[in-house]
Design a protein around this motif. Structure first.
Motif, PDB file in Angstrom:
ATOM      1  N   ARG A   1       0.817  -1.221   0.000  1.00 31.72           N
ATOM      2  CA  ARG A   1       0.000   0.000   0.000  1.00 31.72           C
ATOM      3  C   ARG A   1       0.849   1.269   0.000  1.00 31.72           C
ATOM      4  NH1 ARG A   1      -4.543  -1.407   4.413  1.00 31.72           N
ATOM      5  NH2 ARG A   1      -3.451   0.300   5.423  1.00 31.72           N
ATOM      6  N   GLY A   2       2.120   1.158   0.317  1.00 32.03           N
ATOM      7  CA  GLY A   2       3.007   2.321   0.298  1.00 32.03           C
ATOM      8  C   GLY A   2       2.777   3.307   1.431  1.00 32.03           C
ATOM      9  N   GLU A   3       2.076   2.885   2.473  1.00 32.88           N
ATOM     10  CA  GLU A   3       1.809   3.767   3.609  1.00 32.88           C
ATOM     11  C   GLU A   3       2.810   3.497   4.724  1.00 32.88           C
ATOM     12  OE1 GLU A   3      -3.023   4.097   3.151  1.00 32.88           O
ATOM     13  OE2 GLU A   3      -2.194   2.618   4.516  1.00 32.88           O
ATOM     14  N   PHE A   4       3.170   4.551   5.433  1.00 36.62           N
ATOM     15  CA  PHE A   4       4.083   4.395   6.562  1.00 36.62           C
ATOM     16  C   PHE A   4       3.917   5.566   7.519  1.00 36.62           C
ATOM     17  CE2 PHE A   4       6.400   6.836   3.417  1.00 36.62           C
ATOM     18  CZ  PHE A   4       6.945   7.869   4.165  1.00 36.62           C
ATOM     19  N   ILE A   5       4.434   5.378   8.729  1.00 33.63           N
ATOM     20  CA  ILE A   5       4.501   6.442   9.731  1.00 33.63           C
ATOM     21  C   ILE A   5       5.942   6.508  10.214  1.00 33.63           C
ATOM     22  CG2 ILE A   5       3.838   7.151  12.059  1.00 33.63           C
ATOM     23  CD1 ILE A   5       1.202   5.774  11.688  1.00 33.63           C
ATOM     24  N   ASN A   6       6.519   7.703  10.233  1.00 33.60           N
ATOM     25  CA  ASN A   6       7.826   7.868  10.858  1.00 33.60           C
ATOM     26  C   ASN A   6       7.631   7.713  12.360  1.00 33.60           C
ATOM     27  OD1 ASN A   6       9.202   8.345   8.462  1.00 33.60           O
ATOM     28  ND2 ASN A   6       8.816  10.525   8.553  1.00 33.60           N
ATOM     29  N   ALA A   7       8.361   6.776  12.953  1.00 31.76           N
ATOM     30  CA  ALA A   7       8.154   6.447  14.359  1.00 31.76           C
ATOM     31  C   ALA A   7       9.334   6.828  15.244  1.00 31.76           C
ATOM     32  CB  ALA A   7       7.878   4.950  14.496  1.00 31.76           C
ATOM     33  N   GLY A   8      10.466   7.154  14.641  1.00 32.11           N
ATOM     34  CA  GLY A   8      11.612   7.496  15.464  1.00 32.11           C
ATOM     35  C   GLY A   8      12.827   7.815  14.619  1.00 32.11           C
ATOM     36  N   VAL A   9      13.939   8.055  15.310  1.00 35.02           N
ATOM     37  CA  VAL A   9      15.190   8.393  14.641  1.00 35.02           C
ATOM     38  C   VAL A   9      16.358   7.826  15.448  1.00 35.02           C
ATOM     39  CG1 VAL A   9      15.425  10.639  15.793  1.00 35.02           C
ATOM     40  CG2 VAL A   9      16.507  10.281  13.582  1.00 35.02           C
ATOM     41  N   VAL A  10      17.399   7.402  14.737  1.00 31.27           N
ATOM     42  CA  VAL A  10      18.658   6.977  15.347  1.00 31.27           C
ATOM     43  C   VAL A  10      19.711   7.982  14.901  1.00 31.27           C
ATOM     44  CG1 VAL A  10      20.410   5.167  15.490  1.00 31.27           C
ATOM     45  CG2 VAL A  10      17.998   4.545  15.279  1.00 31.27           C
ATOM     46  N   LEU A  11      20.485   8.513  15.845  1.00 29.96           N
ATOM     47  CA  LEU A  11      21.515   9.506  15.554  1.00 29.96           C
ATOM     48  C   LEU A  11      22.869   8.937  15.968  1.00 29.96           C
ATOM     49  CD1 LEU A  11      22.021  12.409  14.562  1.00 29.96           C
ATOM     50  CD2 LEU A  11      21.706  13.167  16.925  1.00 29.96           C
ATOM     51  N   TYR A  12      23.877   9.068  15.068  1.00 28.99           N
ATOM     52  CA  TYR A  12      25.185   8.459  15.290  1.00 28.99           C
ATOM     53  C   TYR A  12      26.296   9.421  14.886  1.00 28.99           C
ATOM     54  CZ  TYR A  12      29.208   5.437  14.340  1.00 28.99           C
ATOM     55  OH  TYR A  12      30.457   4.881  14.306  1.00 28.99           O
ATOM     56  N   CYS A  13      27.358   9.464  15.702  1.00 31.93           N
ATOM     57  CA  CYS A  13      28.557  10.220  15.357  1.00 31.93           C
ATOM     58  C   CYS A  13      29.771   9.440  15.847  1.00 31.93           C
ATOM     59  CB  CYS A  13      28.544  11.604  15.987  1.00 31.93           C
ATOM     60  SG  CYS A  13      30.044  12.549  15.619  1.00 31.93           S
ATOM     61  N   GLN A  14      30.569   8.944  14.904  1.00 31.52           N
ATOM     62  CA  GLN A  14      31.746   8.154  15.265  1.00 31.52           C
ATOM     63  C   GLN A  14      32.771   9.006  16.009  1.00 31.52           C
ATOM     64  OE1 GLN A  14      33.616   6.157  11.986  1.00 31.52           O
ATOM     65  NE2 GLN A  14      35.004   5.028  13.298  1.00 31.52           N
ATOM     66  N   ASP A  15      33.043  10.230  15.529  1.00 29.96           N
ATOM     67  CA  ASP A  15      34.043  11.101  16.163  1.00 29.96           C
ATOM     68  C   ASP A  15      33.701  11.402  17.621  1.00 29.96           C
ATOM     69  OD1 ASP A  15      35.406  11.199  13.761  1.00 29.96           O
ATOM     70  OD2 ASP A  15      34.558  13.140  13.171  1.00 29.96           O
ATOM     71  N   ALA A  16      32.430  11.628  17.896  1.00 30.26           N
ATOM     72  CA  ALA A  16      31.990  11.960  19.253  1.00 30.26           C
ATOM     73  C   ALA A  16      31.640  10.716  20.070  1.00 30.26           C
ATOM     74  CB  ALA A  16      30.778  12.885  19.193  1.00 30.26           C
ATOM     75  N   LYS A  17      31.766   9.538  19.452  1.00 34.45           N
ATOM     76  CA  LYS A  17      31.383   8.276  20.105  1.00 34.45           C
ATOM     77  C   LYS A  17      29.968   8.386  20.667  1.00 34.45           C
ATOM     78  CE  LYS A  17      36.091   6.999  21.030  1.00 34.45           C
ATOM     79  NZ  LYS A  17      37.138   6.737  21.973  1.00 34.45           N
ATOM     80  N   PHE A  18      29.070   8.811  19.788  1.00 35.83           N
ATOM     81  CA  PHE A  18      27.690   9.096  20.177  1.00 35.83           C
ATOM     82  C   PHE A  18      26.727   8.216  19.399  1.00 35.83           C
ATOM     83  CE2 PHE A  18      23.683  11.313  19.560  1.00 35.83           C
ATOM     84  CZ  PHE A  18      23.364  11.692  20.849  1.00 35.83           C
ATOM     85  N   LEU A  19      25.793   7.604  20.110  1.00 33.41           N
ATOM     86  CA  LEU A  19      24.714   6.830  19.501  1.00 33.41           C
ATOM     87  C   LEU A  19      23.493   6.981  20.391  1.00 33.41           C
ATOM     88  CD1 LEU A  19      23.674   4.768  17.395  1.00 33.41           C
ATOM     89  CD2 LEU A  19      24.464   2.974  18.937  1.00 33.41           C
ATOM     90  N   ASP A  20      22.377   7.401  19.795  1.00 30.37           N
ATOM     91  CA  ASP A  20      21.149   7.571  20.569  1.00 30.37           C
ATOM     92  C   ASP A  20      19.956   7.348  19.655  1.00 30.37           C
ATOM     93  OD1 ASP A  20      19.543   8.032  22.753  1.00 30.37           O
ATOM     94  OD2 ASP A  20      19.958  10.175  22.889  1.00 30.37           O
TER      95      ASP A  20
END
Length: 50
Positions: free
Chosen positions: A17-36
């Motif tokens: 059907r091609g329908e979706f809902i954005n439910a979240g986000v993953v954010l990553y930065c290797q230099d800052a050693k950040f993942l959330d």
């Protein structure tokens, strides 16, 4: 300056059907050693897709 990358999390109940809902986000930065991640699901919008 650090490079941040992101990925969207989507709810896709029926691909054909091609329908979706954005439910979240993953954010990553290797230099800052950040993942959330953040997730938010709206029950009414989820029911509307079914």
């Amino acid at each position: 300056m650090s490079l941040f990358e992101y990925a969207l999390l989507r709810v896709v109940p029926r691909v054909e059907r091609g329908e979706f809902i954005n439910a979240g986000v993953v954010l990553y930065c290797q230099d800052a050693k950040f993942l959330d991640a953040r997730v938010h699901l709206d029950p009414e919008r989820l029911r509307a897709l079914d």
